[in-house]
Design a protein around this motif. Sequence first.
Motif, PDB file in Angstrom:
ATOM      1  N   GLU A  12       0.829  -1.206   0.000  1.00  0.00           N
ATOM      2  CA  GLU A  12       0.000   0.000   0.000  1.00  0.00           C
ATOM      3  C   GLU A  12       0.866   1.259   0.000  1.00  0.00           C
ATOM      4  N   LEU A  15       2.122   1.684  -3.481  1.00  0.00           N
ATOM      5  CA  LEU A  15       1.080   2.163  -4.381  1.00  0.00           C
ATOM      6  C   LEU A  15       0.803   3.652  -4.197  1.00  0.00           C
ATOM      7  N   LEU A  18       2.925   5.853  -6.438  1.00  0.00           N
ATOM      8  CA  LEU A  18       2.913   5.641  -7.883  1.00  0.00           C
ATOM      9  C   LEU A  18       2.082   6.703  -8.585  1.00  0.00           C
ATOM     10  N   LEU A  23       0.347   3.152 -11.703  1.00  0.00           N
ATOM     11  CA  LEU A  23      -0.834   2.500 -11.132  1.00  0.00           C
ATOM     12  C   LEU A  23      -1.519   1.604 -12.157  1.00  0.00           C
ATOM     13  N   TYR A  26       0.565  -1.461 -12.667  1.00  0.00           N
ATOM     14  CA  TYR A  26       0.365  -2.381 -11.553  1.00  0.00           C
ATOM     15  C   TYR A  26      -0.954  -3.117 -11.712  1.00  0.00           C
ATOM     16  N   ASN A  30      -1.618  -6.996 -11.793  1.00  0.00           N
ATOM     17  CA  ASN A  30      -2.513  -7.523 -10.769  1.00  0.00           C
ATOM     18  C   ASN A  30      -3.529  -8.481 -11.390  1.00  0.00           C
ATOM     19  N   LEU A 124      -7.125   2.380  -5.015  1.00  0.00           N
ATOM     20  CA  LEU A 124      -6.519   2.915  -6.237  1.00  0.00           C
ATOM     21  C   LEU A 124      -7.418   3.979  -6.854  1.00  0.00           C
TER      22      LEU A 124
END
Length: 161
Positions: A12, A15, A18, A23, A26, A30, A124
């Motif tokens: 976290e 993230l 980013l 993001l 990622y 993911n 996010l």
Amino acid sequence: MAIDVDIIQDVEILLKNLNGYELLSYAICNEECGAETYEWLAERVEGLLVDEFRHLAKERRKHAAQIRELFERLYPKMKPIDFNAPPLDTLPVCGEMLKVEDVENALAMALLSEAIGRDVYRKLQRMTGDEEVAELFGRLAEIKDEAYRKLLELYESVTSG
């Protein structure tokens, strides 16, 4: 089932630092890694779960394609970064998933993964400054929530009978 909260907090923190390009990269990783996890699980279970895990893998591949499409529109001529880490939604349960031998535990792991995935996409969504990216993350969070509810129904039918 042990969940390593420190790992979740570390990811976290990563993230939060980013940008939109990172993001989305990622998020692509993911979804692709999540698809591979469900495909792996589908090979190790029987019955209704095989179809459900294959369906979830297919959905993950579709989500990765949607994110990739948005990525290509926002960042033409650039390639997504390859993150060398498992996705946050399966990270806390990866070790347990590798040991899954029965339907009930496989479903419990999938439930936890989808719940974490939903929460990750909600985070996010809040973290990105791009409205289009935020909208996509919001849709993905809703899809994860729907998958969670469907798995919960399956879990309840397996454990009640």
